[in-house]
Design a protein around this motif. Structure first.
Motif, PDB file in Angstrom:
ATOM      1  N   THR A  47      30.760  93.227   9.423  1.00 57.33           N
ATOM      2  CA  THR A  47      30.935  92.858  10.832  1.00 57.33           C
ATOM      3  C   THR A  47      29.646  92.396  11.503  1.00 57.33           C
ATOM      4  O   THR A  47      29.672  91.837  12.594  1.00 57.33           O
ATOM      5  CB  THR A  47      31.489  94.053  11.632  1.00 57.33           C
ATOM      6  OG1 THR A  47      30.579  95.156  11.488  1.00 57.33           O
ATOM      7  CG2 THR A  47      32.870  94.441  11.145  1.00 57.33           C
ATOM      8  N   GLU A  48      28.511  92.594  10.853  1.00 59.37           N
ATOM      9  CA  GLU A  48      27.230  92.325  11.503  1.00 59.37           C
ATOM     10  C   GLU A  48      26.825  90.850  11.574  1.00 59.37           C
ATOM     11  O   GLU A  48      26.123  90.469  12.518  1.00 59.37           O
ATOM     12  CB  GLU A  48      26.131  93.160  10.844  1.00 59.37           C
ATOM     13  CG  GLU A  48      26.331  94.630  11.114  1.00 59.37           C
ATOM     14  CD  GLU A  48      25.377  95.527  10.361  1.00 59.37           C
ATOM     15  OE1 GLU A  48      25.247  96.687  10.771  1.00 59.37           O
ATOM     16  OE2 GLU A  48      24.773  95.082   9.374  1.00 59.37           O
ATOM     17  N   ALA A  54      26.189  85.549  17.349  1.00 57.28           N
ATOM     18  CA  ALA A  54      26.302  85.668  18.809  1.00 57.28           C
ATOM     19  C   ALA A  54      24.915  85.756  19.437  1.00 57.28           C
ATOM     20  O   ALA A  54      24.679  85.237  20.523  1.00 57.28           O
ATOM     21  CB  ALA A  54      27.140  86.896  19.174  1.00 57.28           C
ATOM     22  N   TRP A  55      23.976  86.388  18.748  1.00 58.65           N
ATOM     23  CA  TRP A  55      22.609  86.555  19.231  1.00 58.65           C
ATOM     24  C   TRP A  55      21.905  85.206  19.324  1.00 58.65           C
ATOM     25  O   TRP A  55      21.106  84.957  20.218  1.00 58.65           O
ATOM     26  CB  TRP A  55      21.892  87.471  18.283  1.00 58.65           C
ATOM     27  CG  TRP A  55      20.556  87.988  18.719  1.00 58.65           C
ATOM     28  CD1 TRP A  55      19.965  87.891  19.944  1.00 58.65           C
ATOM     29  CD2 TRP A  55      19.657  88.704  17.899  1.00 58.65           C
ATOM     30  NE1 TRP A  55      18.755  88.507  19.938  1.00 58.65           N
ATOM     31  CE2 TRP A  55      18.531  89.022  18.693  1.00 58.65           C
ATOM     32  CE3 TRP A  55      19.678  89.123  16.594  1.00 58.65           C
ATOM     33  CZ2 TRP A  55      17.448  89.728  18.198  1.00 58.65           C
ATOM     34  CZ3 TRP A  55      18.606  89.837  16.110  1.00 58.65           C
ATOM     35  CH2 TRP A  55      17.505  90.132  16.904  1.00 58.65           C
ATOM     36  N   THR A  56      22.187  84.300  18.402  1.00 59.44           N
ATOM     37  CA  THR A  56      21.526  82.996  18.406  1.00 59.44           C
ATOM     38  C   THR A  56      22.194  82.012  19.345  1.00 59.44           C
ATOM     39  O   THR A  56      21.641  80.951  19.606  1.00 59.44           O
ATOM     40  CB  THR A  56      21.495  82.389  16.993  1.00 59.44           C
ATOM     41  OG1 THR A  56      22.821  82.212  16.534  1.00 59.44           O
ATOM     42  CG2 THR A  56      20.717  83.274  16.043  1.00 59.44           C
ATOM     43  N   ALA A  70      30.436  90.069  20.016  1.00 53.42           N
ATOM     44  CA  ALA A  70      30.986  90.143  18.664  1.00 53.42           C
ATOM     45  C   ALA A  70      32.054  91.245  18.569  1.00 53.42           C
ATOM     46  O   ALA A  70      32.532  91.554  17.488  1.00 53.42           O
ATOM     47  CB  ALA A  70      29.881  90.406  17.654  1.00 53.42           C
ATOM     48  N   SER A  71      32.399  91.822  19.705  1.00 53.91           N
ATOM     49  CA  SER A  71      33.462  92.835  19.809  1.00 53.91           C
ATOM     50  C   SER A  71      33.183  94.086  18.992  1.00 53.91           C
ATOM     51  O   SER A  71      34.043  94.587  18.287  1.00 53.91           O
ATOM     52  CB  SER A  71      34.808  92.232  19.398  1.00 53.91           C
ATOM     53  OG  SER A  71      35.108  91.125  20.203  1.00 53.91           O
ATOM     54  N   PRO A  75      28.020  98.454  21.454  1.00 51.78           N
ATOM     55  CA  PRO A  75      27.137  97.293  21.430  1.00 51.78           C
ATOM     56  C   PRO A  75      25.648  97.615  21.350  1.00 51.78           C
ATOM     57  O   PRO A  75      24.927  96.971  20.599  1.00 51.78           O
ATOM     58  CB  PRO A  75      27.460  96.553  22.721  1.00 51.78           C
ATOM     59  CG  PRO A  75      28.829  96.989  23.075  1.00 51.78           C
ATOM     60  CD  PRO A  75      28.956  98.391  22.589  1.00 51.78           C
ATOM     61  N   ALA A  76      25.183  98.601  22.097  1.00 50.13           N
ATOM     62  CA  ALA A  76      23.750  98.908  22.081  1.00 50.13           C
ATOM     63  C   ALA A  76      23.315  99.387  20.696  1.00 50.13           C
ATOM     64  O   ALA A  76      22.309  98.931  20.162  1.00 50.13           O
ATOM     65  CB  ALA A  76      23.421  99.948  23.142  1.00 50.13           C
ATOM     66  N   ALA A  77      24.067 100.290  20.112  1.00 55.77           N
ATOM     67  CA  ALA A  77      23.721 100.834  18.795  1.00 55.77           C
ATOM     68  C   ALA A  77      23.842  99.768  17.703  1.00 55.77           C
ATOM     69  O   ALA A  77      22.976  99.649  16.837  1.00 55.77           O
ATOM     70  CB  ALA A  77      24.602 102.029  18.461  1.00 55.77           C
ATOM     71  N   VAL A  78      24.905  98.996  17.753  1.00 56.70           N
ATOM     72  CA  VAL A  78      25.106  97.957  16.739  1.00 56.70           C
ATOM     73  C   VAL A  78      24.033  96.879  16.869  1.00 56.70           C
ATOM     74  O   VAL A  78      23.466  96.430  15.870  1.00 56.70           O
ATOM     75  CB  VAL A  78      26.521  97.348  16.839  1.00 56.70           C
ATOM     76  CG1 VAL A  78      26.661  96.138  15.931  1.00 56.70           C
ATOM     77  CG2 VAL A  78      27.564  98.392  16.484  1.00 56.70           C
ATOM     78  N   GLY A  79      23.727  96.457  18.082  1.00 56.37           N
ATOM     79  CA  GLY A  79      22.685  95.459  18.295  1.00 56.37           C
ATOM     80  C   GLY A  79      21.351  95.920  17.744  1.00 56.37           C
ATOM     81  O   GLY A  79      20.639  95.159  17.086  1.00 56.37           O
TER      82      GLY A  79
END
Length: 112
Positions: A47-48, A54-56, A70-71, A75-79
């Motif tokens: 999923t990453e 999405a970041w770019t 990216a659903s 979000p904070a932890a995954v980012g």
């Protein structure tokens, strides 16, 4: 990690991701032509890569925003996790490139 962070040579993450790559397709995916980008994407959980893309995207300002778009559930932890993985992969690629260049220079120096 900033988009203008060097990945080696004169290449940045922005160069790799914004350089005409197709948008990721959830059904069949795509194979990047740049070996470094392919290795980076392979090092991530399934999923990453969506967070990286999405970041770019020009609309994404933070890693958490990218993870939200990216659903992802947190979000904070995954980012932050994706940021760490991308940096770790970048450092490993740089280390391998330097080792290869050093080895190549040693081989070339021994020829004469």
């Amino acid at each position: 990690m900033l988009l203008d962070a060097p990945l080696g040579g004169d290449v940045t993450l922005h160069d790799l991701l914004a350089g005409g790559l197709p948008a990721p397709d959830e059904t069949c995916g795509f194979i990047p032509t740049d070996a470094r980008l392919a290795a980076l994407l392979r090092s991530l959980r399934p999923t990453e890569p969506a967070v990286v893309f999405a970041w770019t995207d020009p609309g994404g300002s933070t890693r958490a925003d990218a993870a939200l778009r990216a659903s992802t559930a947190d979000p904070a932890a995954v980012g932050e996790r994706v940021r760490r993985r991308v940096r770790r992969q970048q450092a490993e690629q740089d280390r391998r490139r330097r080792a290869q260049q050093t080895g190549q220079a040693a081989i070339e120096g021994s020829r004469w």
